[in-house]
Design an enzyme around this catalytic site. Sequence first.
Site: not given
Length: 214
Positions: A123, A141
């Site tokens: 991420k 997220d």
Amino acid sequence: MKKATKKDIIFIRDRFLEEYADAVTELTYTNDYELLIAIILSAQCTDKRVNIITPALFAKYPSSKELSVAELEDVKELLKSCSFFNNKAKNIIKMAQSVEENHEGEIPHDTKELMKLAGVGNKTANVFMIEADGANLMAVDTHVFRVSHRLGLAFGKTVEQTEVELVKKLKDDLHIFHQAMVLFGRYICKAVKPECEKCFLTQVCKTKETFRVG
């Protein structure tokens, strides 16, 4: 939960592109080094808090060269108001050491190389590439996860599964959709008390019944 139809996906794409075409991160930074550290610190911490912390950090350690030889306790002191500051302090020092040793002091613009750095997972690497290069990547997220599920765009139980689903369905302009979902989730489609009256996607929302007021 209902699945978004092809027509729904087109509508969501068009509205997000319309509302957030120029959206960028709310993290404050001036170069790649500052951007990567800000993203690492933002994990489970608000951008607002990160932006309060980083000026003093960057003033004392303006590049990976200075940070690579920093004393751990000194860095911890600067990060102490950030969540998981102990681990983050260790990671950013190790990251800086790797950047100095393996990349001549320059943050690599490559997802695989980024993920070799301490504190940088998939991420974080994707967020960096999205912000720095406008890369056609999706980073999931907590906001992206929530919004994509509420809109019926994804059903995966993990961020990895959700990322795959979003990439498959949205295909292009993924960097815009990442930023769009983050901001949309942060200010409108909130985890608690979502502001449905401000929403421009109510007609395709698959969970609005849950949040209907009155």
